[in-house]
Design an enzyme around this catalytic site. Structure first.
Site, PDB file in Angstrom:
ATOM      1  N   CYS A  43      20.073  14.625 -54.606  1.00  0.00           N
ATOM      2  CA  CYS A  43      19.560  15.100 -55.895  1.00  0.00           C
ATOM      3  C   CYS A  43      18.137  14.601 -56.121  1.00  0.00           C
ATOM      4  O   CYS A  43      17.271  15.329 -56.615  1.00  0.00           O
ATOM      5  CB  CYS A  43      20.457  14.616 -57.034  1.00  0.00           C
ATOM      6  SG  CYS A  43      22.153  15.217 -56.955  1.00  0.00           S
ATOM      7  N   ASP A 452      -6.444 -21.072 -53.856  1.00  0.00           N
ATOM      8  CA  ASP A 452      -7.659 -21.573 -54.492  1.00  0.00           C
ATOM      9  C   ASP A 452      -7.312 -22.945 -55.070  1.00  0.00           C
ATOM     10  O   ASP A 452      -6.133 -23.259 -55.271  1.00  0.00           O
ATOM     11  CB  ASP A 452      -8.094 -20.609 -55.593  1.00  0.00           C
ATOM     12  CG  ASP A 452      -9.194 -21.185 -56.456  1.00  0.00           C
ATOM     13  OD1 ASP A 452     -10.216 -21.628 -55.906  1.00  0.00           O
ATOM     14  OD2 ASP A 452      -9.006 -21.219 -57.686  1.00  0.00           O
ATOM     15  N   ASP A 653      -7.008 -17.544 -59.381  1.00  0.00           N
ATOM     16  CA  ASP A 653      -7.015 -17.251 -60.817  1.00  0.00           C
ATOM     17  C   ASP A 653      -8.379 -16.837 -61.348  1.00  0.00           C
ATOM     18  O   ASP A 653      -8.489 -16.429 -62.505  1.00  0.00           O
ATOM     19  CB  ASP A 653      -6.530 -18.470 -61.608  1.00  0.00           C
ATOM     20  CG  ASP A 653      -7.554 -19.601 -61.606  1.00  0.00           C
ATOM     21  OD1 ASP A 653      -8.287 -19.745 -60.605  1.00  0.00           O
ATOM     22  OD2 ASP A 653      -7.624 -20.330 -62.610  1.00  0.00           O
ATOM     23  N   ASP A 657     -12.107 -15.421 -56.933  1.00  0.00           N
ATOM     24  CA  ASP A 657     -10.961 -15.250 -56.033  1.00  0.00           C
ATOM     25  C   ASP A 657     -10.615 -13.783 -55.801  1.00  0.00           C
ATOM     26  O   ASP A 657      -9.802 -13.474 -54.921  1.00  0.00           O
ATOM     27  CB  ASP A 657      -9.721 -15.947 -56.606  1.00  0.00           C
ATOM     28  CG  ASP A 657      -9.921 -17.444 -56.767  1.00  0.00           C
ATOM     29  OD1 ASP A 657     -10.522 -18.049 -55.865  1.00  0.00           O
ATOM     30  OD2 ASP A 657      -9.487 -17.992 -57.792  1.00  0.00           O
TER      31      ASP A 657
END
Length: 761
Positions: A43, A452, A653, A657
């Site tokens: 389906c 980082d 963050d 980065d």
């Protein structure tokens, strides 16, 4: 050289709010539709084909688990999509707002109640047919008259089983096949054979066509078992969306607004505007994203971030809509409303991940597209083969019916979407937002995780622990110039400089032409002087010798920045600052969990080598690469990918980065960082907790494991069941039970993910 060393307190870093986006392919819009009537993977394939033919549609993903379709494209007419789905034999409705979503949920609840009543009726009608067969095995003859069996079976076949005829006919008209067609053909064959024997027995009483030659119980019990399986499956599927519904239930419907005259009035959340001041009493849910103007309290954000303990909030702190206020009364200024709130964006991201199609599902779809036609051929071959070998039409038909019934591809269509729904939902409850199913599949290949440092493994709130001024520069001048250069920057080191300058009563003066030097520092004109503030790498670029006096700072793990002035083409050093940034309490445990899982860890930082190695040593990180520019981080990640035996994940963050997050196989961003980093990442961690990295990889691996288990069992049932049915070892009743059990077991296995909790290390 005079040196002043002292402990400083860093200012609180302002938390950035995440901005997850709906995954899409190219420009255009996304439309969500509720699809009614799908029963199996075939389906799904048919609905997708129908929608793809609609003008303007660029991509479509249909999810059997959620019974939703996400359509992406330009100038797509919703009514055209609805018409195409209807022509394919299903029903569709646009989900454009909360009211439509609520109505769709209500429709599913009504369908669940209807299915429950149908199951009860089917059991009541089928039990008198099946009981004599079971009693005969015990030597108790109690066969119902043929006409009684006919009446009971007919009600089950043509009333309760009408749905299979309708859906099967629509599939046949569209030139395709699905589960309903298989059930309709199989039960009709058993019913028709029994009816033939019954009529023949009436016409020729001496022909031996008595009640014991009837198979009405087979058709009735198969329909009953299929209905029971679909009801149990539907109930389990509704549980798979429990985590998302829990998030959506966090949306408050009313907010208490403080008026200009000091009074308070309750308003629907839809009428709240930015700048409105919202009063939040103890125990209430915060209605908006905002900033606290008055009051202090503890706020429970567990359903948003997974943080188990309430978080202390005071004036100036940001709060998120949906969180529960603790003991204090808060006055909150509204900063985001509606679709812009963190909660709304979280819900959107989870919905997007659940609506998208995992790469492994595409293989399932290709198999499902040819599955039903192949089963029909196998059933025909089984029937003809038994008729030719045994010469018994009844046996041939019953064995063919068993093949048709056991081969229904329900479990194939449910294995992947149900696991993804449960996995992404429970991850979101723990503060892990997975953007798309590709991230789930990639995570279980990860063998290297690159981090980082600042803000990821450390608190990201550095403070100045030492400084010195060059000969001829007094401390006040050094601080004034440094603060002036850094006044417009949001970098954590800049905030530390500004905080200390403010504490000393030193005011910054306006800077001209301030601009960032990526990965190196910042440049500005202050009082006509051309200044540079940044790393040892920046000093090397402009030809400044920093000497070895700061080496001890770097050996102690401090980050060192320098202030220099450029005059007449040459540069001179004005002073240096040493920053301390505490390692996050959970960082060492996070690295240990990754290493225990056999994952190599790498530290990528723009910081000096001394600071980087000191942090890496304290955390147990395997490899350190320091003094990297943003482009160097991306290049290093690409090198790691080339060298690694599996996939490489990057955790960061900040804006610097972003290239590395995009270059990695799997980007993981902290929500305490920048929006740009989160846009580039496939996974966002709602808390700045490094331990969530291991948790994100763990839930991804477990989810993918459930997908593979579900697909294995789905194929296993068919691989074992179809040959047994074809060889005559399975009756239609047992085949129906096995088929129903396969779907329920696949969904139930996926539901076990709801018990997952992150490891504490």
């Amino acid at each position: 050289m005079t040196m002043f060393i002292g402990q400083r307190s860093a200012p609180l870093a302002t938390s950035k709010q995440p901005s997850p986006t709906t995954a899409s392919v190219g420009p255009g819009i996304d439309l969500d539709f509720a699809i009614d009537g799908m029963t199996c993977a075939s389906c799904v394939s048919r609905v997708e084909k129908a929608i793809r033919r609609v003008p303007g549609v660029a991509a479509v993903a249909v999810n059997l688990g959620t019974e939703r379709a996400r359509v992406h494209g330009d100038d797509v007419a919703p009514q055209a999509v609805v018409k195409a789905v209807t022509a394919a034999g299903y029903q569709a409705s646009l989900i454009a707002d909360t009211a439509a979503e609520t109505e769709d949920d209500a429709r599913k609840d009504r369908a669940g109640q209807r299915d429950r009543l149908h199951v009860i009726a089917a059991v009541a009608l089928s039990l008198p047919l099946a009981a004599p067969m079971l009693l005969s095995l015990l030597g108790v003859p109690m066969m119902l008259p043929g006409w009684v069996q006919l009446v009971l079976a007919s009600v089950v076949q043509f009333w309760l089983g009408a749905r299979f005829y309708r859906a099967g006919w629509m599939a046949l008209r569209a030139g395709a096949g699905n589960m309903d067609l298989l059930v309709a053909l199989g039960t009709s064959a058993a019913y028709g054979l029994s009816l033939y024997h019954l009529v023949a027995g009436w016409r020729e009483p001496m022909a031996g066509m008595g009640a014991d030659a009837l198979y009405f119980e087979a058709s009735a019990v198969v329909i009953t078992l299929v209905l029971l399986g679909k009801w149990l499956e539907g109930r389990a599927r509704r549980q798979t969306g429990a985590s998302l519904r829990a998030l959506m239930a966090l949306r408050p419907q009313q907010a208490r607004v403080r008026m200009t005259d000091g009074g308070e009035v309750e308003r629907p959340i839809e009428l709240i505007r930015r700048g409105d001041k919202i009063v939040v009493r103890p125990g209430e849910r915060i209605a908006v994203d905002g900033q606290i103007l008055e009051g202090a309290s503890h706020v429970d954000e567990s359903l948003l971030t997974g943080e188990s303990l309430p978080v202390a909030k005071a004036v100036g702190a940001h709060v998120t809509g949906g969180a529960i206020n603790g003991e204090g009364v808060l006055l909150v200024e509204t900063l985001a409303i509606g679709a812009e709130t963190t909660l709304a964006r979280i819900v959107r991201l989870v919905e997007s991940a659940q609506a998208a199609k995992a790469p492994i599902q595409r293989l399932v779809d290709r198999v499902s597209a040819v599955f039903v036609p192949v089963v029909l051929v196998l059933a025909l071959v089984t029937g003809v083969g038994w008729w030719l070998v045994a010469g018994d039409a009844a046996t041939a038909i019953l064995n063919a019916v068993a093949v048709l019934v056991i081969a229904c591809p329900c479990a194939l269509g449910l294995a992947t979407p149900t696991a993804i729904m449960v996995g992404t939902g429970v991850a979101a409850r723990q503060g892990i937002l997975i953007k798309d199913p590709e991230a789930l599949e990639m995570a279980h290949h990860v063998t290297v995780v690159a981090f980082d440092k600042t803000g990821t493994l450390t608190e990201g709130r550095p403070s100045i622990v030492a400084f010195h001024a060059a000969p001829g520069i007094d401390n006040a001048e050094l601080w004034r110039l440094a603060a002036s250069v850094q006044a417009g920057s949001e970098h954590p080191l800049a905030r530390a400089v500004m905080a200390d300058a403010t504490k000393q009563g030193i005011a910054a003066v306006p800077a001209q032409g301030a601009h960032s030097l990526a990965g190196r520092g910042i440049a500005a004109e202050v009082e006509g002087r051309s200044l540079r503030f940044g790393s040892r790498l920046l000093m090397r670029d402009i030809g400044v010798e920093v000497g070895d006096d700061v080496t001890s700072w770097e050996h102690d793990g401090r980050t060192v920045s320098f202030l220099a002035e450029i005059q007449a083409g040459s540069a001179r050093l004005l002073g240096a600052f040493a920053f301390g940034d505490a390692v996050k309490p959970t960082a060492a445990a996070a690295i240990a969990m990754l290493r225990a899982a056999g994952i190599r860890t790498v530290l990528l930082t723009g910081d000096n080598a001394g600071s980087a190695h000191a942090a890496a040593k304290s955390l147990g990180i395997d490899e350190v690469l320091a003094e990297l520019l943003p482009e160097d981080k991306a290049t290093t990640v690409q090198r790691l990918r080339a060298e690694a035996s599996g996939a490489v994940a990057m955790v960061g963050d900040g804006v610097n980065d972003t290239p590395a997050l995009a270059a990695a196989d799997l980007g993981i961003a902290m929500s305490t960082g920048t929006d740009v980093a989160m846009q580039a990442a496939a996974i966002t961690l709602m808390r700045g907790d490094p331990a969530l990295v291991a948790a994100a990889l763990d839930i991804s691996r477990r989810t993918y494991s459930k997908i593979r288990q579900g697909l294995f069992w789905a194929f296993f049932y068919n691989a074992i069941g179809i040959p047994l049915a074809a060889l005559g070892y399975l009756s239609p009743v047992l085949a129906g039970a096995a088929m129903a059990f396969s779907s329920v077991s696949v969904v139930s296995n996926a539901l076990l993910l709801r018990r997952w909790r992150p490891s504490k290390g």
